[in-house]
Design a protein around this motif. Structure first.
Motif, PDB file in Angstrom:
ATOM      1  N   LEU A  45       1.506 -19.396 -17.590  1.00 53.53           N
ATOM      2  CA  LEU A  45       2.640 -19.184 -16.693  1.00 53.53           C
ATOM      3  C   LEU A  45       2.615 -20.053 -15.442  1.00 53.53           C
ATOM      4  O   LEU A  45       3.654 -20.247 -14.813  1.00 53.53           O
ATOM      5  N   ALA A  46       1.466 -20.586 -15.070  1.00 54.45           N
ATOM      6  CA  ALA A  46       1.363 -21.360 -13.830  1.00 54.45           C
ATOM      7  C   ALA A  46       2.356 -22.516 -13.749  1.00 54.45           C
ATOM      8  O   ALA A  46       2.951 -22.755 -12.685  1.00 54.45           O
ATOM      9  N   PRO A  47       2.593 -23.277 -14.839  1.00 55.81           N
ATOM     10  CA  PRO A  47       3.540 -24.403 -14.737  1.00 55.81           C
ATOM     11  C   PRO A  47       4.956 -23.991 -14.366  1.00 55.81           C
ATOM     12  O   PRO A  47       5.727 -24.816 -13.858  1.00 55.81           O
ATOM     13  N   LEU A  48       5.330 -22.736 -14.588  1.00 53.70           N
ATOM     14  CA  LEU A  48       6.678 -22.301 -14.234  1.00 53.70           C
ATOM     15  C   LEU A  48       6.905 -22.351 -12.728  1.00 53.70           C
ATOM     16  O   LEU A  48       8.027 -22.579 -12.268  1.00 53.70           O
ATOM     17  N   TRP A  49       5.846 -22.116 -11.945  1.00 50.36           N
ATOM     18  CA  TRP A  49       5.973 -22.235 -10.498  1.00 50.36           C
ATOM     19  C   TRP A  49       6.290 -23.678 -10.107  1.00 50.36           C
ATOM     20  O   TRP A  49       7.141 -23.933  -9.238  1.00 50.36           O
ATOM     21  N   ILE A  50       5.592 -24.615 -10.738  1.00 53.54           N
ATOM     22  CA  ILE A  50       5.824 -26.029 -10.448  1.00 53.54           C
ATOM     23  C   ILE A  50       7.223 -26.429 -10.890  1.00 53.54           C
ATOM     24  O   ILE A  50       7.914 -27.205 -10.216  1.00 53.54           O
ATOM     25  N   ASN A  51       7.654 -25.904 -12.030  1.00 56.97           N
ATOM     26  CA  ASN A  51       9.012 -26.141 -12.518  1.00 56.97           C
ATOM     27  C   ASN A  51      10.045 -25.651 -11.497  1.00 56.97           C
ATOM     28  O   ASN A  51      11.023 -26.358 -11.182  1.00 56.97           O
ATOM     29  N   ALA A  52       9.841 -24.462 -10.946  1.00 56.32           N
ATOM     30  CA  ALA A  52      10.768 -23.913  -9.959  1.00 56.32           C
ATOM     31  C   ALA A  52      10.800 -24.769  -8.696  1.00 56.32           C
ATOM     32  O   ALA A  52      11.859 -24.965  -8.088  1.00 56.32           O
ATOM     33  N   PHE A  53       9.654 -25.303  -8.300  1.00 58.86           N
ATOM     34  CA  PHE A  53       9.599 -26.169  -7.122  1.00 58.86           C
ATOM     35  C   PHE A  53      10.438 -27.431  -7.337  1.00 58.86           C
ATOM     36  O   PHE A  53      11.120 -27.902  -6.415  1.00 58.86           O
ATOM     37  N   ALA A  54      10.412 -27.976  -8.552  1.00 58.50           N
ATOM     38  CA  ALA A  54      11.233 -29.152  -8.860  1.00 58.50           C
ATOM     39  C   ALA A  54      12.715 -28.812  -8.726  1.00 58.50           C
ATOM     40  O   ALA A  54      13.503 -29.605  -8.183  1.00 58.50           O
ATOM     41  N   TYR A  55      13.122 -27.629  -9.228  1.00 57.36           N
ATOM     42  CA  TYR A  55      14.515 -27.200  -9.093  1.00 57.36           C
ATOM     43  C   TYR A  55      14.921 -27.104  -7.615  1.00 57.36           C
ATOM     44  O   TYR A  55      15.987 -27.582  -7.213  1.00 57.36           O
ATOM     45  N   MET A  56      14.075 -26.484  -6.829  1.00 54.73           N
ATOM     46  CA  MET A  56      14.392 -26.254  -5.419  1.00 54.73           C
ATOM     47  C   MET A  56      14.440 -27.567  -4.638  1.00 54.73           C
ATOM     48  O   MET A  56      15.264 -27.741  -3.734  1.00 54.73           O
ATOM     49  N   THR A  57      13.562 -28.503  -4.987  1.00 53.36           N
ATOM     50  CA  THR A  57      13.557 -29.802  -4.311  1.00 53.36           C
ATOM     51  C   THR A  57      14.831 -30.575  -4.624  1.00 53.36           C
ATOM     52  O   THR A  57      15.462 -31.161  -3.728  1.00 53.36           O
ATOM     53  N   PHE A  58      15.230 -30.580  -5.887  1.00 55.57           N
ATOM     54  CA  PHE A  58      16.435 -31.331  -6.260  1.00 55.57           C
ATOM     55  C   PHE A  58      17.670 -30.755  -5.569  1.00 55.57           C
ATOM     56  O   PHE A  58      18.562 -31.508  -5.142  1.00 55.57           O
ATOM     57  N   ALA A  59      17.755 -29.439  -5.477  1.00 51.52           N
ATOM     58  CA  ALA A  59      18.903 -28.824  -4.802  1.00 51.52           C
ATOM     59  C   ALA A  59      18.995 -29.319  -3.356  1.00 51.52           C
ATOM     60  O   ALA A  59      20.091 -29.592  -2.844  1.00 51.52           O
TER      61      ALA A  59
END
Length: 372
Positions: free
Chosen positions: A137-151
């Protein structure tokens, strides 16, 4: 490491493949899940060796390989260093939302710390289960950070402040929500597919987990489409002489996000390879599930690369100033209150203008009445 018992049973079937000859047959030849459950009842518990290790086909085997202590400690230390770096960068660049990235790196650190403990006590089911869930599950946090950065990139650089018809705040809200859904689905599947579960529960957990992985990959593909649309629009704006009015370039940060998503997607493909193994693949041809080094090379390493990319091209270096951040709840309330006050003042001004017009009309009428 995917569901342990399922892999163990597959390995046992593969170990007996000489009885079948060279023809593997189809999936139906492998029997149903109830047969596999009966087979589990007939398996033998083996006296644990050093560190609790037992052969793969033993009932009390909770790992697909003999986990080693030193690599787990080294990996935990590396992820711990990344965690420290990102904590310092979050404070240095004053990026509050970086706590999401820190959580992903911290979960990786804790996962491999637990894995190191499990390597010394392989009969402790809790170590195997917790390590498995945190690691998946740890990579999902990094995935969410990418979403938030792009926004925030859309908010900061895009000429219209929206891409694909979605405003920056909407992108952040809905893609993070999508990541949370993937997190819950994968978490449920990973917990169900723990070493103590029955075959039927493992099968259901595997299906749930794979559904979550497929959903995550779908959102990543859609997200990459939005990133490409952002890239084209910003490049077009620059080509036509449009001043984006920013001190930094959007390209390095966008390309770094592409790299992060490639690392995450690569991890997804490796998991699907493990799933293919459950259909009956010869370990000689697909040794990935049975050798720990593949876990480090094909799963840990991409996540380390992702954390390194973010550390080098940290959003704080490019998204500078208050206009690069969404307003906080307190700021939103202040803005809302200011708008209300402005509307109230505007309304009062209109009323006062009407009253003044009436007074002016009345004075004009009185002057007309006083004419000789």
């Amino acid at each position: 490491m995917l569901p342990h018992k399922l892999l163990i049973r597959t390995a046992r079937r593969l170990a007996r493949r000489d009885d079948w000859g060279s023809d593997w047959g189809d999936w139906n030849d492998w029997g149903d899940w109830n047969d596999w459950e009966e087979e589990d009842e007939n398996c033998v518990k083996v006296e644990p060796g050093p560190n609790g290790n037992v052969p793969l086909d033993a009932c009390n085997s909770y790992y697909n390989y003999d986990p080693q202590f030193a690599p787990a400690v080294a990996t935990a230390v590396i992820f711990g260093i990344f965690t420290g770096i990102h904590i310092v960068q979050a404070f240095t660049y004053r990026k509050r939302y970086a706590w999401v990235l820190i959580m992903g790196s911290l979960w990786e650190t804790i996962a491999f710390g637990i894995h190191a403990a499990g390597a010394k006590d392989q009969q402790q089911i809790a170590y195997a289960t917790v390590w498995n869930v945190l690691f998946l599950l740890a990579p999902l946090w990094i995935n969410a950070f990418a979403y938030m950065t792009f926004a925030r990139m859309v908010l900061y650089w895009h000429p219209e402040g929206k891409v694909g018809g979605l405003r920056a705040a909407t992108i952040a809200r809905w893609f993070v929500l999508a990541d949370i859904i993937c997190f819950i689905v994968q978490g449920v599947g990973g917990i169900m597919a723990n070493p103590t579960s029955s075959d039927e529960i493992v099968r259901v957990g595997l299906n749930i987990y794979l559904s979550g992985m497929g959903l995550q990959e779908f959102f990543i593909v859609v997200f990459c489409g939005l990133m490409y649309a952002f890239q084209r629009r910003c490049a077009q704006a620059e080509a036509t002489g449009h001043d984006l009015n920013r001190r930094t370039n959007w390209r390095p940060l966008l390309y770094s996000l592409y790299g992060v998503l490639v690392c995450i997607t690569y991890k997804v493909r490796i998991i699907f390879r493990l799933v293919e193994f459950t259909g009956g693949v010869d370990p000689a041809e697909n040794p990935i599930p049975f050798h720990e080094e593949y876990t480090y090379a094909l799963d840990c390493f991409p996540m380390m690369v992702a954390l390194l990319i973010i550390a080098i091209w940290h959003p704080g270096r490019f998204l500078i100033g208050p206009e690069s951040e969404f307003p906080s709840r307190k700021e939103k309330k202040a803005i809302k209150r200011q708008k209300k006050e402005e509307k109230r003042a505007e309304k009062e001004a209109r009323k006062e203008a009407k009253r003044e017009a009436k007074r002016h009309k009345r004075r004009h009428h009185d002057d007309d009445d006083g004419l000789p």
